[in-house]
Design an enzyme around this catalytic site. Structure first.
Site, mmCIF file in Angstrom:
data_model
loop_
_atom_site.group_PDB
_atom_site.id
_atom_site.type_symbol
_atom_site.label_atom_id
_atom_site.label_comp_id
_atom_site.label_asym_id
_atom_site.label_seq_id
_atom_site.Cartn_x
_atom_site.Cartn_y
_atom_site.Cartn_z
ATOM 1 N N THR A 161 0.831 -1.211 0.000
ATOM 2 C CA THR A 161 0.000 0.000 0.000
ATOM 3 C C THR A 161 0.855 1.247 0.000
ATOM 4 O O THR A 161 1.945 1.261 0.570
ATOM 5 C CB THR A 161 -0.963 0.040 1.211
ATOM 6 O OG1 THR A 161 -1.813 1.193 1.082
ATOM 7 C CG2 THR A 161 -0.238 0.139 2.543
ATOM 8 N N ASP A 191 -8.268 -2.856 -0.935
ATOM 9 C CA ASP A 191 -8.981 -1.846 -1.711
ATOM 10 C C ASP A 191 -10.240 -1.520 -0.936
ATOM 11 O O ASP A 191 -10.949 -2.416 -0.467
ATOM 12 C CB ASP A 191 -9.305 -2.309 -3.131
ATOM 13 C CG ASP A 191 -9.485 -1.096 -4.035
ATOM 14 O OD1 ASP A 191 -8.495 -0.366 -4.275
ATOM 15 O OD2 ASP A 191 -10.627 -0.821 -4.469
#
Ligand code: ITT
Length: 212
Positions: A11, A74
């Site tokens: 991330t 996500d």
């Protein structure tokens, strides 16, 4: 025995990393960003769903750390009266349509747009939810998918200074706080990400050395 087990996440969002570290710490687990993440080629998030994007990120980034289980997250905010928007476009909601997949906009601009939109909606219809999909992948292949959500109400002004993204506008009636008023422990307990991460852990315990 108290061995710190390490889990890798792909991330660019420090808020997500903090949330996952907060959820993992009490369990004696360590969550780290995959090494050298900032210099890896960017995965374009052009999927239509959280699942598609999480899968794409987990699979592609896992190719850079062969043999390791890599997680990708996500996530986003679905507002009912906005037909589920910002949804998969949450990270680039303030960008011009069609919300190009590689053009994230900053939290301040995204929140300002959400405030403008929510003010057009009657207060009793301002419901929505945070959704988080976590995918675990290894060597370019998805191993498993996990999902969590948190139901709340969108405020027309910010409250609280913790967290990131839309947290100050997301009121969580169950404990009468916005997500930006939560401690790390509370965010792990009540959030969409905490819920998805717990699902992952249940799977991981069975499918990794942790369970031995
Ligand atoms: P990576 O893809 O590198 O992980 P990103 O920020 O681009 O980072 P997403 O595409 O999943 O991640 O976008 C998620 C957006 O949804 C994020 O930027 C926030 O605006 C919002 N969001 C997700 N989880 C949130 C949370 O717990 N609190 C506040 N906002 C959140």
């Amino acid at each position: 025995m108290n061995v710190m087990q390490r889990i890798l996440i792909a991330t660019s969002n420090p808020g997500k990393l903090r949330d996952l570290q907060g959820a993992a710490r009490p369990l004696g687990l360590q969550v780290e960003c995959i090494p050298n993440f900032a210099n890896l080629p960017l995965v374009v998030e052009d999927g239509q769903t959280f699942e598609e994007n999480a899968r794409k990120k987990a699979e592609e980034y896992s190719l850079h750390v062969r043999g390791e289980v890599v997680l990708a997250d996500d996530s986003g905010l679905e507002v009912d009266a906005l037909r589920g928007e910002p949804g998969v476009h949450s990270a680039r909601y303030a960008a011009d349509e069609p919300h190009l997949a590689d053009a994230n906009t900053d939290d301040e601009a995204n929140n300002a747009k959400l405030i403008r939109e929510i003010k057009k909606i009657p207060p009793e219809k301002r419901t929505g939810r945070f959704v988080c999909v976590i995918v675990a992948a290894q060597d370019g292949k998805t191993l498993a998918t996990f999902r969590g959500k948190a139901e709340g109400v969108i405020l027309e002004g910010p409250r609280g200074t913790n967290g990131f993204g839309y947290d100050p506008l997301f009121y969580f009636p169950q404990i009468d706080k916005t997500f930006a008023e939560l401690s790390a422990e509370e965010k792990a307990k009540y959030s969409h990400r905490g819920a998805a991460f717990r699902e992952f852990l249940a799977w991981y315990r069975v499918n990794s050395a942790l369970g031995n």
